[in-house]
Design an enzyme around this catalytic site. Structure first.
Site, PDB file in Angstrom:
ATOM      1  CG  HIS A   1      -2.057  -0.957   1.121  1.00 59.45           C
ATOM      2  ND1 HIS A   1      -2.806  -1.360   2.197  1.00 59.45           N
ATOM      3  CD2 HIS A   1      -2.576  -1.610   0.053  1.00 59.45           C
ATOM      4  CE1 HIS A   1      -3.743  -2.205   1.803  1.00 59.45           C
ATOM      5  NE2 HIS A   1      -3.610  -2.382   0.513  1.00 59.45           N
TER       6      HIS A   1
ATOM      7  NE  ARG B   1      -6.034  -1.919  -9.544  1.00 56.40           N
ATOM      8  CZ  ARG B   1      -5.163  -0.932  -9.709  1.00 56.40           C
ATOM      9  NH1 ARG B   1      -5.582   0.330  -9.672  1.00 56.40           N
ATOM     10  NH2 ARG B   1      -3.886  -1.173  -9.917  1.00 56.40           N
TER      11      ARG B   1
ATOM     12  NE  ARG C   1      -9.073  -6.344 -12.074  1.00 50.69           N
ATOM     13  CZ  ARG C   1      -8.044  -6.078 -11.269  1.00 50.69           C
ATOM     14  NH1 ARG C   1      -6.820  -6.470 -11.615  1.00 50.69           N
ATOM     15  NH2 ARG C   1      -8.215  -5.413 -10.149  1.00 50.69           N
TER      16      ARG C   1
ATOM     17  CD  GLU D   1      -4.431 -11.365 -12.839  1.00 49.50           C
ATOM     18  OE1 GLU D   1      -4.421 -10.515 -11.933  1.00 49.50           O
ATOM     19  OE2 GLU D   1      -5.442 -12.017 -13.158  1.00 49.50           O
TER      20      GLU D   1
ATOM     21  CG  ASN E   1       1.108  -5.702  -9.300  1.00 45.95           C
ATOM     22  OD1 ASN E   1       2.107  -5.292  -9.855  1.00 45.95           O
ATOM     23  ND2 ASN E   1       0.147  -4.898  -8.894  1.00 45.95           N
TER      24      ASN E   1
ATOM     25  NE  ARG F   1       0.631  -8.187  -5.132  1.00 50.08           N
ATOM     26  CZ  ARG F   1      -0.415  -8.040  -5.927  1.00 50.08           C
ATOM     27  NH1 ARG F   1      -0.663  -8.943  -6.850  1.00 50.08           N
ATOM     28  NH2 ARG F   1      -1.206  -7.003  -5.805  1.00 50.08           N
TER      29      ARG F   1
ATOM     30  CB  CYS G   1      -2.776  -3.339 -16.526  1.00 51.50           C
ATOM     31  SG  CYS G   1      -3.305  -4.989 -16.006  1.00 51.50           S
TER      32      CYS G   1
END
EC number: 2.7.3.9
Length: 570
Positions: free
Chosen positions: A203, A305, A343, A431, A454, A465, A502
């Protein structure tokens, strides 16, 4: 003089060792260290004792009042923020009100604990659960501890802890920063952020990127820096260096400032120096962030999102309700030939949504999330696609739709059929490693691919991660990750279909050069990062991009890759 020149000065580094971490937001900053502590006054805690509550209900009532105030504070901050900051603050407000947390506090009160001990025990219980889940759920441990500090402060009558605005422009150094702290930072007073914990997708990193504050995370022994001592932070190299002479540091920072001025003057559209076009897009979460993005030099949205619109919903919104929400995102991009990539719900794992997410999964990061939810609840996807299609017709915006967490060609084909049936353009996110390895077959059934670096990095490297100790593995510059990106981009080139990135990697100007060299056709990022990426691409040719790609792919490790590309670009 360069950073490397300074770092190579043996006498200097012997006395003032350079601290290294994960680079997040590029930029140089020089200033005094402000070490941030975020604890509630021990004296106030001791004075409060067990709170003197006559019954468990009295204690729970005090807890409820404190929780309501803290949640309202998060919500108020979210209302003043936008983009990633608003997203994580809204999630924190919801987590504060979580019924499971209240039940855990109640159980401990009934077991004889005082209120403060009950709050602490309940928080530690959920911290243990989230940490064991790994993945993005582990990020919530920081959020929970921030909630605990704020609730305790309200109970004992103290102001909520947080990062007070520095009296002079400073380098903020902390063990970790909660979303509420990072989102409220003033870029004119916070020169740079340095934390001991966190990774490139924490974050702190995401919000710092949105704010454009130079940032390095995962810096071991950062709290050992002398408060008030001046340090030079290099957000591109991931270094924090004490002992640099003021004249050298000022010269480096001024050169960086001049580069930033040149970056801010970039207006797009993006292309290499010899005219190879690259589409730069924005990541958005709601209508407000879409309006902000529309003012940036972008050609649309590469990642909307949708799940972040519904974190506080208990019941599934109707297709008409969803259409109203999506229309506010699509409308700012209705003109100019721009498109918006929507998405579908990426619910699950770190983004539990009450009406969608399965409960009690042993490993949510590898569980029923994203498109997989449709197997158990097909109407959830049908209603969302109906809402998206209605919004597209209403606004006239060119709307593409992609699904997250797609692992098989069959899943992609079924999704594409549903999307095309509504007159929209279908794609999927890459992903899961299987999607990268079979990218050419996926492109036989969908119209575009978008690489979510990510999660792809996490799954390729088998490393959480958000684990600071594994940040060296969850770096998007890992050669294994880059090879899968290159495979995917090459498949797009052969199929003559778009392949974008992205994930947070798209916001790294240095890595962007290599990604374009691999054949990536679009990059989507926080709007604040667009000009830096566009300005960087404008300085290189397509041939240089290809050479950068080869250098990164051939490197032994992420640091070697960065250095090789940086040397190539001079």
């Amino acid at each position: 003089m360069t950073m490397a020149t300074i770092a190579s000065n043996a006498d200097l580094t012997a006395t003032h060792p350079v601290l290294r971490g994960t680079p997040v937001v590029p930029g140089l900053a020089f200033g005094p260290v402000l070490v941030v502590t975020q604890e509630v006054s021990p004296e106030a805690v001791a004075s409060y004792g067990d709170g003197g509550h006559a019954t468990v209900d009295d204690a729970l009532g005090a807890f409820d009042r404190a929780v309501a105030t803290v949640a309202e504070g998060y919500a108020a901050k979210a209302a003043r923020a936008s983009g990633a900051a608003a997203e994580v603050l809204t999630a924190s407000a919801g987590l504060t009100r979580d019924k499971g947390l209240r039940q855990a506090v109640g159980s401990r009160l009934e077991g004889g604990d005082g209120l403060l001990a009950a709050v602490s025990g309940a928080v530690e219980q959920f911290v243990g659960v989230f940490t064991a889940m790994g993945g993005l759920m582990a990020e919530r441990a920081t959020d929970l501890r921030d909630i605990e500090r704020r609730v305790v402060a309200r109970l004992v009558g103290e102001p909520e802890p947080g990062v007070a605005p520095p009296e002079v422009p400073s380098i903020v150094v902390a063990h970790d920063l909660a979303p509420a702290d990072t989102a409220s930072l003033a870029p004119d007073l916070v020169l740079a952020l340095v934390t001991e914990r966190g990774g490139a997708t924490s974050h702190t990193a995401i919000i710092a990127r949105q704010l454009g504050i130079p940032c390095v995370v995962g810096v071991a022994d950062a709290l050992g820096l002398a408060p008030g001592g001046r340090v030079l932070v290099d957000g591109a190299a991931g270094t924090v260096e004490p002992g640099v002479s003021e004249s050298d540091a000022r010269r480096l920072v001024e050169a960086d400032r001049e580069r930033r001025v040149a970056v801010e003057a970039w207006t797009g559209p993006a292309a290499t120096a010899d005219g190879t076009r690259v589409t730069l897009l924005a990541n958005v979460a709601d209508g407000e962030s879409a309006r902000v993005a529309a003012d940036a030099p972008v050609e649309g949205v590469g990642l909307f999102r949708t799940e972040l619109c519904f974190l506080d919903r208990r019941d599934e919104p109707t297709a008409d309700e969803q259409a109203d929400i999506y229309s506010r995102v699509l409308e700012p991009f209705a003109a100019g030939g721009h498109h918006v990539v929507v998405r579908t719900l990426d619910a699950g794992s770190d983004k539990p949504i009450a009406f969608a997410t399965l409960e009690d999964e042993e490993n949510p990061a590898l569980g029923v999330r994203g498109l997989r939810l449709a197997r158990h609840n097909p109407q959830l996807l049908e209603h969302q696609l109906d809402g998206i299609a209605t919004a597209a017709r209403r606004t006239g915006t060119d709307t593409w739709v992609m699904a997250p967490m797609v692992a098989t060609v069959g899943e992609a084909a079924d999704f594409a059929e549903r999307v095309r049936g509504r007159g929209l353009k279908p794609g999927v996110m890459v992903e899961v490693p299987s999607a990268a390895l079979l990218a050419s077959r996926f492109l036989e059934v969908v119209d575009f691919l978008s690489i979510g670096t990510n999660d792809l990095t996490q799954y390729v490297m088998a490393a959480d991660r958000l684990a600071t100790d594994l940040a060296h593995l969850t770096d998007p510059w890992q050669p294994a990750v880059l090879h899968l990106i290159a495979i995917t981009a090459e498949a797009g080139r052969h199929a003559r279909k778009p392949v974008g990135v992205c994930g947070e990697a798209a916001a790294d100007p240095l890595l962007a050069v290599a990604l374009v060299g691999m054949g990536v056709t679009s990059l989507s990022m926080a709007p604040a990062a667009v000009r830096a990426v566009g300005a960087q691409l404008a300085t290189v040719t397509a041939t240089t991009c290809a050479e950068a790609a080869e250098a990164a792919l051939s490197a032994a490790d992420p640091q070697a890759g960065r250095e090789a590309v940086r040397a190539l670009l001079g």
